[in-house]
Design a protein around this motif. Structure first.
Motif, PDB file in Angstrom:
ATOM      1  N   CYS A 186       0.823  -1.215   0.000  1.00 58.11           N
ATOM      2  CA  CYS A 186       0.000   0.000   0.000  1.00 58.11           C
ATOM      3  C   CYS A 186       0.854   1.261   0.000  1.00 58.11           C
ATOM      4  O   CYS A 186       1.045   1.886   1.063  1.00 58.11           O
ATOM      5  N   PRO A 187       1.411   1.652  -1.144  1.00 60.24           N
ATOM      6  CA  PRO A 187       2.214   2.872  -1.195  1.00 60.24           C
ATOM      7  C   PRO A 187       1.451   4.082  -0.665  1.00 60.24           C
ATOM      8  O   PRO A 187       0.268   4.261  -0.944  1.00 60.24           O
ATOM      9  N   GLY A 188       2.145   4.888   0.143  1.00 62.64           N
ATOM     10  CA  GLY A 188       1.535   6.070   0.715  1.00 62.64           C
ATOM     11  C   GLY A 188       0.507   5.777   1.786  1.00 62.64           C
ATOM     12  O   GLY A 188      -0.192   6.688   2.238  1.00 62.64           O
ATOM     13  N   GLY A 189       0.409   4.505   2.200  1.00 59.77           N
ATOM     14  CA  GLY A 189      -0.582   4.148   3.216  1.00 59.77           C
ATOM     15  C   GLY A 189      -2.005   4.195   2.724  1.00 59.77           C
ATOM     16  O   GLY A 189      -2.941   4.270   3.529  1.00 59.77           O
ATOM     17  N   VAL A 190      -2.195   4.122   1.395  1.00 61.34           N
ATOM     18  CA  VAL A 190      -3.537   4.142   0.814  1.00 61.34           C
ATOM     19  C   VAL A 190      -4.054   2.707   0.733  1.00 61.34           C
ATOM     20  O   VAL A 190      -3.508   1.881  -0.008  1.00 61.34           O
ATOM     21  N   PHE A 191      -5.089   2.417   1.509  1.00 57.47           N
ATOM     22  CA  PHE A 191      -5.706   1.090   1.532  1.00 57.47           C
ATOM     23  C   PHE A 191      -6.994   1.140   0.710  1.00 57.47           C
ATOM     24  O   PHE A 191      -7.838   2.015   0.923  1.00 57.47           O
ATOM     25  N   THR A 192      -7.128   0.212  -0.236  1.00 52.73           N
ATOM     26  CA  THR A 192      -8.236   0.265  -1.173  1.00 52.73           C
ATOM     27  C   THR A 192      -9.020  -1.037  -1.187  1.00 52.73           C
ATOM     28  O   THR A 192      -8.546  -2.090  -0.755  1.00 52.73           O
ATOM     29  N   ALA A 193     -10.229  -0.940  -1.698  1.00 52.28           N
ATOM     30  CA  ALA A 193     -11.059  -2.092  -2.034  1.00 52.28           C
ATOM     31  C   ALA A 193     -11.644  -1.819  -3.415  1.00 52.28           C
ATOM     32  O   ALA A 193     -12.220  -0.744  -3.639  1.00 52.28           O
ATOM     33  N   VAL A 194     -11.505  -2.783  -4.314  1.00 47.85           N
ATOM     34  CA  VAL A 194     -11.947  -2.621  -5.703  1.00 47.85           C
ATOM     35  C   VAL A 194     -12.998  -3.682  -6.004  1.00 47.85           C
ATOM     36  O   VAL A 194     -12.779  -4.879  -5.755  1.00 47.85           O
ATOM     37  N   ARG A 195     -14.120  -3.264  -6.546  1.00 45.37           N
ATOM     38  CA  ARG A 195     -15.209  -4.184  -6.861  1.00 45.37           C
ATOM     39  C   ARG A 195     -14.745  -5.222  -7.880  1.00 45.37           C
ATOM     40  O   ARG A 195     -14.152  -4.889  -8.910  1.00 45.37           O
ATOM     41  N   ARG A 196     -15.003  -6.503  -7.592  1.00 41.76           N
ATOM     42  CA  ARG A 196     -14.676  -7.589  -8.501  1.00 41.76           C
ATOM     43  C   ARG A 196     -15.888  -7.900  -9.393  1.00 41.76           C
ATOM     44  O   ARG A 196     -17.028  -7.860  -8.929  1.00 41.76           O
ATOM     45  N   HIS A 197     -15.617  -8.221 -10.624  1.00 47.18           N
ATOM     46  CA  HIS A 197     -16.708  -8.538 -11.548  1.00 47.18           C
ATOM     47  C   HIS A 197     -17.151  -9.990 -11.358  1.00 47.18           C
ATOM     48  O   HIS A 197     -16.368 -10.854 -10.976  1.00 47.18           O
ATOM     49  N   GLY A 198     -18.424 -10.254 -11.585  1.00 44.87           N
ATOM     50  CA  GLY A 198     -18.927 -11.613 -11.539  1.00 44.87           C
ATOM     51  C   GLY A 198     -19.303 -12.097 -10.158  1.00 44.87           C
ATOM     52  O   GLY A 198     -19.402 -13.306  -9.929  1.00 44.87           O
ATOM     53  N   GLY A 199     -19.519 -11.195  -9.218  1.00 41.66           N
ATOM     54  CA  GLY A 199     -19.900 -11.575  -7.861  1.00 41.66           C
ATOM     55  C   GLY A 199     -20.002 -10.354  -6.994  1.00 41.66           C
ATOM     56  O   GLY A 199     -19.981  -9.220  -7.481  1.00 41.66           O
ATOM     57  N   ASP A 200     -20.082 -10.578  -5.658  1.00 38.96           N
ATOM     58  CA  ASP A 200     -20.241  -9.443  -4.751  1.00 38.96           C
ATOM     59  C   ASP A 200     -18.990  -9.150  -3.934  1.00 38.96           C
ATOM     60  O   ASP A 200     -19.014  -8.297  -3.049  1.00 38.96           O
ATOM     61  N   LEU A 201     -17.883  -9.847  -4.228  1.00 38.51           N
ATOM     62  CA  LEU A 201     -16.660  -9.631  -3.462  1.00 38.51           C
ATOM     63  C   LEU A 201     -15.869  -8.435  -3.983  1.00 38.51           C
ATOM     64  O   LEU A 201     -16.044  -7.993  -5.119  1.00 38.51           O
ATOM     65  N   TRP A 202     -14.975  -7.955  -3.113  1.00 38.88           N
ATOM     66  CA  TRP A 202     -14.111  -6.818  -3.416  1.00 38.88           C
ATOM     67  C   TRP A 202     -12.663  -7.214  -3.151  1.00 38.88           C
ATOM     68  O   TRP A 202     -12.361  -7.869  -2.145  1.00 38.88           O
TER      69      TRP A 202
END
Length: 222
Positions: free
Chosen positions: A44-60
């Motif tokens: 996580c460069p810069g301390g940026v924590f992310t969650a990105v929507r995954r296609h084909g389901g409800d997980l991230w």
């Protein structure tokens, strides 16, 4: 006190990415804890924590960094002081946290946050029981807010501070011999207790841990 840990969220010696014994089978998912996480192996460069929507389901695809299993294997210990500067997420469903974990427990929640309760920080001592939901509207706690956290892991009391003001002293502590690994992450709520991300909302959630340090070596906790 001396700084014994100064977080570099790109360091592969300080942190393991995307694996934790706090998740079944070390991850990548943890639906039993009402999370839509699929853990990422990215740092996580810069301390940026992310969650990105995954296609084909409800997980991230979610960031999780832990010192558990890392080459340095750093653990927080009784008497340590954690200081962090953070910026809260704005997006519904985002679930950031700084916490500790070892051997199926030893959990202290420095903070958890959900934007559907915009002024509320959740802080918990799972080692000896006890939690507090702290409403910090007057202190500026809100989606997108930036502030300083400080947690003292005392033997007899765990104390939490926001911008230098004591917000909770649990008078329970962690005991004399406590130690645990650090976790910093962003989860996604599944809607059971907190709003999940809107179906047609943003495909990216994020928060920032600008800095995180552990100091050690002060006077013994009373």
């Amino acid at each position: 006190m001396a700084v014994v840990f100064d977080a570099d969220f790109t360091s592969t010696s300080q942190w393991i990415a995307g694996r934790s014994s706090a998740y079944p089978r070390m991850g990548p998912t943890n639906r039993g804890d009402h999370k839509l996480d699929f853990l990422s192996r990215a740092h996580c460069p810069g301390g940026v924590f992310t969650a990105v929507r995954r296609h084909g389901g409800d997980l991230w695809t979610c960031n999780l960094l832990t010192t558990e299993g890392s080459p340095e294997g750093f653990q927080v210990r009784t008497g340590d002081v954690l200081s962090a500067r953070i910026t809260l997420p704005r997006e519904l469903g985002a679930w950031p946290a700084i916490w500790t974990w070892r051997d199926g427990g030893n959990e202290i929640d420095v903070f958890e946050y959900h934007p559907d309760h915009p002024d509320l920080l959740e802080i918990s001592n799972h080692v000896r029981g006890g939690y507090r939901y702290w409403h910090g509207a007057e202190a500026g706690i809100a989606p997108g807010a930036t502030f300083e956290l400080r947690t003292v892991f005392g033997a007899q009391s765990v104390d939490w501070f926001v911008d230098g003001t004591l917000i909770h002293a649990d008078r329970r502590g962690v005991g004399a011999d406590w130690h645990a690994f650090l976790i910093v992450n962003l989860s996604v709520a599944d809607g059971t207790y907190h709003d999940r991300p809107p179906i047609f909302g943003s495909d990216l959630l994020s928060w920032i841990c600008h800095s995180l340090r552990i100091e050690r070596g002060g006077p013994d906790d009373a």
